[in-house]
Design a protein around this motif. Sequence first.
Motif, mmCIF file in Angstrom:
data_model
loop_
_atom_site.group_PDB
_atom_site.id
_atom_site.type_symbol
_atom_site.label_atom_id
_atom_site.label_comp_id
_atom_site.label_asym_id
_atom_site.label_seq_id
_atom_site.Cartn_x
_atom_site.Cartn_y
_atom_site.Cartn_z
ATOM 1 N N ILE A 31 -8.026 -13.094 -0.321
ATOM 2 C CA ILE A 31 -7.113 -12.542 -0.630
ATOM 3 C C ILE A 31 -7.409 -10.955 1.023
ATOM 4 N N LEU A 32 -8.976 -11.234 1.782
ATOM 5 C CA LEU A 32 -9.176 -10.748 2.781
ATOM 6 C C LEU A 32 -8.004 -10.765 3.803
ATOM 7 N N PRO A 33 -7.203 -12.079 3.563
ATOM 8 C CA PRO A 33 -6.488 -11.712 5.187
ATOM 9 C C PRO A 33 -5.270 -11.423 4.245
ATOM 10 N N LEU A 34 -4.814 -11.448 2.922
ATOM 11 C CA LEU A 34 -3.822 -11.088 2.497
ATOM 12 C C LEU A 34 -3.193 -9.632 2.944
ATOM 13 N N LEU A 35 -5.220 -8.655 1.600
ATOM 14 C CA LEU A 35 -4.887 -7.556 2.862
ATOM 15 C C LEU A 35 -4.943 -6.930 4.315
ATOM 16 N N PHE A 36 -5.049 -7.836 4.710
ATOM 17 C CA PHE A 36 -5.246 -7.986 6.506
ATOM 18 C C PHE A 36 -3.695 -7.921 6.988
ATOM 19 N N PHE A 37 -2.862 -8.015 6.033
ATOM 20 C CA PHE A 37 -1.238 -7.781 6.291
ATOM 21 C C PHE A 37 -0.856 -6.937 5.599
ATOM 22 N N HIS A 38 -1.814 -6.418 5.206
ATOM 23 C CA HIS A 38 -0.479 -5.508 3.942
ATOM 24 C C HIS A 38 -0.757 -4.042 4.589
ATOM 25 N N VAL A 39 -1.686 -3.677 4.594
ATOM 26 C CA VAL A 39 -1.940 -2.286 5.399
ATOM 27 C C VAL A 39 -2.821 -1.895 6.810
ATOM 28 N N ASN A 40 -2.799 -1.516 7.740
ATOM 29 C CA ASN A 40 -4.021 -1.287 8.481
ATOM 30 C C ASN A 40 -4.955 -0.742 8.202
ATOM 31 N N HIS A 41 -4.722 0.565 7.556
ATOM 32 C CA HIS A 41 -6.179 1.653 7.478
ATOM 33 C C HIS A 41 -7.262 1.122 6.838
ATOM 34 N N ILE A 42 -7.404 -0.673 5.831
ATOM 35 C CA ILE A 42 -8.087 -0.673 5.038
ATOM 36 C C ILE A 42 -8.962 -1.693 5.989
ATOM 37 N N ARG A 43 -8.839 -2.540 6.950
ATOM 38 C CA ARG A 43 -8.589 -3.327 8.024
ATOM 39 C C ARG A 43 -10.428 -3.480 7.640
ATOM 40 N N ILE A 44 -10.638 -2.501 8.590
ATOM 41 C CA ILE A 44 -12.804 -2.237 8.940
ATOM 42 C C ILE A 44 -13.133 -2.480 7.505
ATOM 43 N N ALA A 66 1.267 -7.741 -0.830
ATOM 44 C CA ALA A 66 -0.157 -6.791 -1.901
ATOM 45 C C ALA A 66 0.432 -7.676 -3.175
ATOM 46 N N LEU A 67 1.612 -7.746 -3.437
ATOM 47 C CA LEU A 67 2.022 -8.804 -4.349
ATOM 48 C C LEU A 67 1.315 -9.953 -5.497
ATOM 49 N N ILE A 68 0.988 -10.721 -4.175
ATOM 50 C CA ILE A 68 0.152 -11.447 -3.851
ATOM 51 C C ILE A 68 -0.802 -11.696 -4.356
ATOM 52 N N SER A 69 -1.637 -10.495 -3.505
ATOM 53 C CA SER A 69 -2.575 -10.577 -3.461
ATOM 54 C C SER A 69 -2.996 -10.032 -5.391
ATOM 55 N N VAL A 109 10.107 2.866 -7.924
ATOM 56 C CA VAL A 109 11.439 3.092 -9.273
ATOM 57 C C VAL A 109 12.259 3.928 -8.992
ATOM 58 N N GLN A 110 11.275 5.364 -8.877
ATOM 59 C CA GLN A 110 11.921 6.913 -8.960
ATOM 60 C C GLN A 110 12.588 6.987 -7.449
ATOM 61 N N ILE A 111 13.016 6.166 -6.205
ATOM 62 C CA ILE A 111 13.710 6.325 -5.585
ATOM 63 C C ILE A 111 14.419 5.102 -5.177
ATOM 64 N N ASP A 112 14.471 3.894 -6.200
ATOM 65 C CA ASP A 112 15.479 3.493 -6.531
ATOM 66 C C ASP A 112 15.436 2.521 -5.253
ATOM 67 N N MET A 113 14.745 2.115 -4.711
ATOM 68 C CA MET A 113 13.889 1.071 -4.077
ATOM 69 C C MET A 113 13.239 -0.050 -4.102
ATOM 70 N N PHE A 114 13.423 -0.435 -5.504
ATOM 71 C CA PHE A 114 12.135 -0.705 -5.571
ATOM 72 C C PHE A 114 12.111 -2.487 -5.544
ATOM 73 N N TRP A 115 13.305 -2.623 -5.813
ATOM 74 C CA TRP A 115 13.999 -4.426 -5.619
ATOM 75 C C TRP A 115 13.928 -4.386 -3.756
ATOM 76 N N THR A 116 14.180 -3.047 -2.994
ATOM 77 C CA THR A 116 14.598 -3.172 -1.814
ATOM 78 C C THR A 116 12.994 -3.967 -1.331
ATOM 79 N N SER A 117 11.953 -2.598 -2.096
ATOM 80 C CA SER A 117 10.912 -2.768 -0.801
ATOM 81 C C SER A 117 9.980 -4.050 -1.547
ATOM 82 N N ILE A 118 10.131 -4.537 -2.463
ATOM 83 C CA ILE A 118 9.565 -6.066 -2.910
ATOM 84 C C ILE A 118 9.775 -7.206 -2.057
ATOM 85 N N ARG A 119 11.392 -7.314 -0.908
ATOM 86 C CA ARG A 119 11.234 -7.464 -0.265
ATOM 87 C C ARG A 119 10.443 -7.544 1.574
ATOM 88 N N HIS A 120 10.278 -6.992 1.216
ATOM 89 C CA HIS A 120 9.325 -6.696 2.838
ATOM 90 C C HIS A 120 8.341 -7.475 2.667
#
Length: 272
Positions: A236-249, A199-202, A182-193
């Motif tokens: 939630i596990l496969p969803l988070l898997f595609f959210h970010v790779n650093h938590i995959r372990i 992440a929102l579904i999770s 919100v502060q960097i004015d990219m909220f609506w743009t970010s939720i399209r990624h």
Amino acid sequence: MSYLVYEFLARTPELIVQRRIRLDQYANIAQISQLIVHLIILFCNFAASIPVSKLAGKSQKGSVAVLARIARSLYFKLGVNVGRGYGTYGQWIFGLAWTSWLGFLCIAETAPDYLHLTKRFGLIAASQLPMHYLLAMPHPYSPLQLLSKRSYALNMSVHKVTGKIIIAFFAIHISLYSIFFVQIDMFWTSIRHSNIVVALISAAILFTLGVTSTGLFRRRDYWWFYKIHLIGSVLILPLLFFHVNHIRIYLFESAIVLVMNAVLRMFSSQKL
């Protein structure tokens, strides 16, 4: 833009490297801490389970006898309910202590990097998932039950507490990121990624799990609670898997627990 001692720092290669080192370091500490806590619980449970007849022949001042009496007394007192539907004293003490410890791990060495703080909450929460899944294994072949000889009820009492903490930390992670976008004015743009969409579904699944895990909902409709909990914990596990790779372990570890749970359930039913 700054909040208290935190601000949005310029993204530099050095900052990214240092941030990643600290993130992984503290997430590993959080997970190792879990193992230490359960070893302590294992020791206390073992001491409390020593028969009184065995202690009778020992010196009343013997260290084993003293520790056993203390453990047995604590085991009883911590199991007393604070109030109907409000959990036990043990759950409250453990919950407050564990939240404080994990909160410290989330904050330590993050200032003044706002995004580091934000990511730390998410990663620390993810590091708690494997043990959280392991605690929920109900059958007599559960590794925790086999090792500690403790009851399923005790495992579930800890599981309920860690579940609330995990959801709370993920909620903080989501809130801090939302403020950032919100502060960097990219909220609506970010939720399209795509990674933000999952992440929102999770987040929606976590919210649903949190609501349906309340004592009121469980008592009113346990069947729905169980089905929602089972499906949500798997999805939630496969969803988070595609959210970010650093938590995959941690997701892989959680998936292994789920597979092990299914196999042991099958083995348990065949034995019956």
